[in-house]
Design a protein around this motif. Structure first.
Motif, PDB file in Angstrom:
ATOM      1  N   ASN A 166     -38.006  16.648 -29.193  1.00 61.23           N
ATOM      2  CA  ASN A 166     -36.530  16.691 -29.014  1.00 61.23           C
ATOM      3  C   ASN A 166     -35.980  16.287 -30.362  1.00 61.23           C
ATOM      4  OD1 ASN A 166     -34.230  14.679 -27.027  1.00 61.23           O
ATOM      5  ND2 ASN A 166     -33.965  16.747 -27.747  1.00 61.23           N
ATOM      6  N   ASN A 206     -24.356  17.170 -29.168  1.00 62.27           N
ATOM      7  CA  ASN A 206     -25.302  18.206 -28.752  1.00 62.27           C
ATOM      8  C   ASN A 206     -25.163  19.454 -29.623  1.00 62.27           C
ATOM      9  OD1 ASN A 206     -26.531  17.051 -26.321  1.00 62.27           O
ATOM     10  ND2 ASN A 206     -24.480  17.191 -25.396  1.00 62.27           N
ATOM     11  N   GLU A 252     -22.829  10.716 -24.300  1.00 62.59           N
ATOM     12  CA  GLU A 252     -22.628   9.259 -24.242  1.00 62.59           C
ATOM     13  C   GLU A 252     -23.900   8.501 -24.663  1.00 62.59           C
ATOM     14  OE1 GLU A 252     -20.659  11.414 -20.740  1.00 62.59           O
ATOM     15  OE2 GLU A 252     -22.605  11.411 -21.755  1.00 62.59           O
ATOM     16  N   GLY A 276     -31.792   9.055 -25.315  1.00 63.78           N
ATOM     17  CA  GLY A 276     -32.958   8.171 -25.406  1.00 63.78           C
ATOM     18  C   GLY A 276     -33.867   8.498 -26.572  1.00 63.78           C
ATOM     19  N   ASN A 277     -34.164   9.797 -26.770  1.00 58.78           N
ATOM     20  CA  ASN A 277     -35.062  10.151 -27.878  1.00 58.78           C
ATOM     21  C   ASN A 277     -34.398   9.854 -29.224  1.00 58.78           C
ATOM     22  OD1 ASN A 277     -37.369  11.064 -26.439  1.00 58.78           O
ATOM     23  ND2 ASN A 277     -36.274  12.925 -25.895  1.00 58.78           N
ATOM     24  N   ASN A 298     -25.227   8.876 -19.474  1.00 54.37           N
ATOM     25  CA  ASN A 298     -24.948  10.314 -19.362  1.00 54.37           C
ATOM     26  C   ASN A 298     -25.461  10.787 -18.000  1.00 54.37           C
ATOM     27  OD1 ASN A 298     -27.666  10.010 -19.950  1.00 54.37           O
ATOM     28  ND2 ASN A 298     -27.774  11.723 -21.364  1.00 54.37           N
ATOM     29  N   ASN A 349     -27.158  16.978 -16.997  1.00 57.09           N
ATOM     30  CA  ASN A 349     -28.534  17.247 -17.432  1.00 57.09           C
ATOM     31  C   ASN A 349     -29.373  17.442 -16.177  1.00 57.09           C
ATOM     32  OD1 ASN A 349     -28.410  16.501 -20.489  1.00 57.09           O
ATOM     33  ND2 ASN A 349     -27.377  14.799 -19.462  1.00 57.09           N
ATOM     34  N   ARG A 357     -27.780  19.222 -20.655  1.00 58.54           N
ATOM     35  CA  ARG A 357     -26.360  19.526 -20.846  1.00 58.54           C
ATOM     36  C   ARG A 357     -26.102  19.693 -22.338  1.00 58.54           C
ATOM     37  NH1 ARG A 357     -21.856  14.884 -19.756  1.00 58.54           N
ATOM     38  NH2 ARG A 357     -23.159  13.885 -21.340  1.00 58.54           N
ATOM     39  N   GLY A 417     -35.127  11.615 -23.130  1.00 59.03           N
ATOM     40  CA  GLY A 417     -35.391  10.204 -22.844  1.00 59.03           C
ATOM     41  C   GLY A 417     -34.576   9.697 -21.669  1.00 59.03           C
ATOM     42  N   GLY A 429     -33.323  11.518 -19.439  1.00 58.89           N
ATOM     43  CA  GLY A 429     -33.790  12.287 -18.281  1.00 58.89           C
ATOM     44  C   GLY A 429     -35.054  11.693 -17.684  1.00 58.89           C
TER      45      GLY A 429
HETATM   46  N1  API Z   1     -27.862  16.512 -23.758  1.00 64.07           N
HETATM   47  C1  API Z   1     -27.624  15.108 -23.354  1.00 64.07           C
HETATM   48  C2  API Z   1     -27.686  14.188 -24.590  1.00 64.07           C
HETATM   49  C3  API Z   1     -29.098  14.085 -25.151  1.00 64.07           C
HETATM   50  C4  API Z   1     -30.017  13.396 -24.175  1.00 64.07           C
HETATM   51  C5  API Z   1     -31.507  13.575 -24.431  1.00 64.07           C
HETATM   52  N2  API Z   1     -31.863  14.341 -25.574  1.00 64.07           N
HETATM   53  C6  API Z   1     -32.236  12.237 -24.424  1.00 64.07           C
HETATM   54  O1  API Z   1     -33.245  12.096 -25.119  1.00 64.07           O
HETATM   55  O2  API Z   1     -31.787  11.338 -23.652  1.00 64.07           O
HETATM   56  C7  API Z   1     -26.240  14.995 -22.700  1.00 64.07           C
HETATM   57  O3  API Z   1     -25.359  15.798 -23.013  1.00 64.07           O
HETATM   58  O4  API Z   1     -26.079  14.040 -21.908  1.00 64.07           O
END
Ligand code: API
Length: 278
Positions: free
Chosen positions: A11, A62, A69, A72-73, A161, A194, A213, A222, A224
């Protein structure tokens, strides 16, 4: 302008350090720079900014230009960025995000380089209207959701998020590209969502694939993974600590019974530094 390309389990992010605030045209920059053909290519654009409440503040845009908001990664990549450059003392750093406030991040290093990072991702939000969903209920667990061609059952969790967790027979081969976009924009989710498709292998192992999302299918998510663990506990499927196996690799998630906080442990990697015209 100098940028650093980094990723957490594939990611990937364009990381910008040194700005005092988020540029007004960050949405346009994310759209341009995240494009994998006409730009640098990434799932998101991440700014490491000063903070009055923590060592640093992270903001994440994004690849579709929408600000999230929490991520994690990316927060593991931010911790690695500042640790490897010697900007922090010791093995702990605090990072402020829109979705989870000030978060403690513990770094596990080798020869002065961060290898894995453990992040306090805060307390999950389960109240339907706060995730947000349109469902006025203290929790949204194992609820039906209809699209024009199929119906699923989902659990809603916010890690700052919004996430929609759906259990399927074979997450690894699930048709993410058909159902991800339909559910991301489903009217049940006022801020979109998401979408995680999960298959529980045993009480400490879950396969998960994600449609994010504002970014689409990514190799890992992360927040997720955290949402999937929380959902799996709420649905009685796993223990409070489990390995979430994503396409890009595994994250280790623990939902602490005492402090109700979710802890995520995983890697962060540096790819290259470059320069780009703003
Ligand atoms: N697309 C996600 C943000 C990135 C989250 C994901 N890359 C992670 O590692 O948590 C959103 O719009 O809430």
């Amino acid at each position: 302008m100098e940028f650093t390309k980094m990723h957490g389990l594939g990611n990937d992010f364009i990381v910008i350090y040194g700005e005092q605030t988020l540029p007004d045209h960050a949405e346009e920059l994310a759209l341009r720079w995240c494009d994998r053909y006409f730009g640098i290519g990434a799932d998101g654009l991440v700014y490491i900014l000063p903070s009055e409440r923590a060592d640093y503040r992270m903001r994440i845009i994004n690849s579709d230009g929408s600000e999230a908001e929490q991520c994690g990664n990316a927060i593991r990549c931010v911790a690695k960025y500042v640790y490897d450059r010697g900007y922090v003392q010791g093995e702990e750093v605090t990072i402020e995000t829109l979705g989870a406030g000030v978060q403690k991040v513990a770094i596990q290093s080798q020869e002065g380089r961060a290898v894995t990072v453990t992040v306090d991702m805060g307390q999950p939000v389960l109240d339907g209207l706060r995730v947000p969903t349109t469902i006025d209920s203290e929790q949204v667990v194992d609820i039906p959701i209809e699209t024009d061609e199929a119906s699923f059952r989902f659990t809603a969790v916010s890690m700052g998020n919004p996430h929609c967790v759906i259990y399927v027979d074979d997450a690894v081969n699930f048709d993410l590209n058909t159902w991800g976009p339909k559910l991301e924009a489903h009217p049940l989710f006022p801020k979109k969502v998401n979408v995680e498709f999960a298959t529980v292998l045993d009480r400490r192992t879950v396969d998960m694939r994600v449609w994010e999302r504002g970014a689409g299918p990514t190799l890992a998510c992360g927040t997720g993974a955290c949402a999937t663990l929380v959902s799996s506990v709420l649905n009685g499927k796993t223990d409070r600590e489990a390995e979430i196996r994503l396409k890009g690799g595994s994250l280790f998630i623990r939902w602490d019974e005492q402090d109700n906080r979710v802890y995520m442990t995983g890697p962060a990697a540096f790819v290259y530094t470059g320069n780009v015209t703003v």
